[in-house]
Design an enzyme around this catalytic site. Structure first.
Site, PDB file in Angstrom:
ATOM      1  N   CYS A  93      39.139 -10.806 -15.188  1.00 14.98           N
ATOM      2  CA  CYS A  93      39.589  -9.568 -15.167  1.00 14.98           C
ATOM      3  C   CYS A  93      41.042  -8.893 -14.787  1.00 14.98           C
ATOM      4  O   CYS A  93      41.671  -8.997 -15.647  1.00 14.98           O
ATOM      5  CB  CYS A  93      38.518  -8.794 -14.259  1.00 14.98           C
ATOM      6  N   HIS A 194      32.887 -11.323 -14.062  1.00 20.76           N
ATOM      7  CA  HIS A 194      32.768 -11.667 -12.746  1.00 20.76           C
ATOM      8  C   HIS A 194      31.397 -12.322 -12.439  1.00 20.76           C
ATOM      9  O   HIS A 194      30.567 -12.601 -13.458  1.00 20.76           O
ATOM     10  CB  HIS A 194      32.845 -10.395 -11.625  1.00 20.76           C
TER      11      HIS A 194
HETATM   12  N1  GLN Z   1      42.000  -2.893 -12.491  1.00 20.01           N
HETATM   13  C1  GLN Z   1      41.437  -3.554 -13.858  1.00 20.01           C
HETATM   14  C2  GLN Z   1      40.549  -2.522 -14.414  1.00 20.01           C
HETATM   15  O1  GLN Z   1      39.710  -1.776 -13.846  1.00 20.01           O
HETATM   16  C3  GLN Z   1      40.822  -4.826 -13.364  1.00 20.01           C
HETATM   17  C4  GLN Z   1      39.334  -4.520 -12.397  1.00 20.01           C
HETATM   18  C5  GLN Z   1      38.639  -5.887 -11.956  1.00 20.01           C
HETATM   19  O2  GLN Z   1      39.434  -6.862 -11.768  1.00 20.01           O
HETATM   20  N2  GLN Z   1      37.322  -5.740 -11.919  1.00 20.01           N
HETATM   21  O3  GLN Z   1      40.548  -2.522 -15.502  1.00 20.01           O
END
Ligand code: GLN
Length: 250
Positions: A93, A194
């Site tokens: 992510c 995740h």
């Molecule tokens: N900040 C990023 C987004 O919202 C990644 C979020 C995350 O790692 N869950 O796109």
């Protein structure tokens, strides 16, 4: 036996949704095969450890990403060199987004990326949230299902000709439109999933461990099978949730 050296980038900033649990899976699955896993945490301003077999980056919110983005952007060639030297890589992510050329957040703030993966990311309207299942082919001819949970505002566009990690079966993936999830560049995998990801997809953990070991052994060794009954159950639960609920735009 030779230890597997894992460089964990920014463990203090990039660790959302228990992404650190992926390291526990690498350790447990390596040790049960007689390989020691040596984990080196790499923070802002520190250099990658030499002889690095596996690089790991977890996810993080925009705020945490902004803290490490300039440092990560400076180490693009260091990471590419480690990959050329045979290291494997997993990025989740927020870490995945910043391995591309950059990420523009919802306030139009531009974060530079490492430029290691052929992609860029821009925040869109609403967040892409939910359970995901994808199909991917890690080794030619072998289709695997990988499941996980996504929650991102960023939409990731792969460059023309870039290879996705997998094709979305349920959920959103990179941008909710292309049907692509993640990016694959040789032994490097970036993904939005995740969970943590690896406890419910043990075959992916083993593939990455095998690729990491191939750096010193020349090719991935045959890893002895483990009792993965609980892992299969966790996979089945996540797959059912992805089928029933899929992703929701919020
Ligand atoms: N900040 C990023 C987004 O919202 C990644 C979020 C995350 O790692 N869950 O796109």
């Amino acid at each position: 036996m030779t230890p597997i050296r894992l460089c964990h980038l920014y463990p203090d900033q990039l660790n959302i949704y228990a992404d650190r649990g992926n390291i526990a899976v690498f350790r447990s699955r390596a040790e049960r095969r007689g390989y020691e896993l040596e984990v080196v945490g790499i923070g802002v301003g520190e250099t990658l450890a030499p002889e690095c077999d596996l690089i790991y980056l977890g996810g993080g919110q925009d705020r945490e990403q902004a803290l490490i983005a300039p440092d990560l952007a400076r180490r693009g060639s260091e990471i590419s060199r480690a990959l050329e030297d045979g290291a494997a890589l997993l990025a989740v992510c927020g870490g995945y987004q910043l391995l591309g050329r950059g990420y523009r957040d919802r306030f139009d703030f531009e974060m530079p990326g490492a430029g290691v993966l052929p992609l860029e990311t821009v925040a869109g309207e609403g967040r892409l949230i939910g359970d995901v299942s994808i199909e991917c082919e890690l080794d030619p001819g072998e289709m695997l299902t990988v499941v996980g949970f996504e929650n991102h505002g960023g939409r990731t566009l792969l460059d023309r000709g870039a290879v996705p990690f997998g094709r979305v079966v349920h959920g959103f993936g990179n941008d909710g439109e292309s049907g692509f999830e993640g990016c694959r560049l040789g032994k490097a995998i970036g993904t939005y999933l995740h969970g943590p990801l690896l406890p419910r997809n043990p075959w992916l953990a083993d593939w990455l461990l095998g690729q990491a070991l191939a750096r010193t052994l020349g090719e991935p060794p045959e890893l002895e099978a483990l009792d993965d009954e609980l892992e299969y159950q966790a996979h089945a639960v996540a797959l059912r949730r992805a089928r029933e609920r899929g992703g929701k735009l919020r």
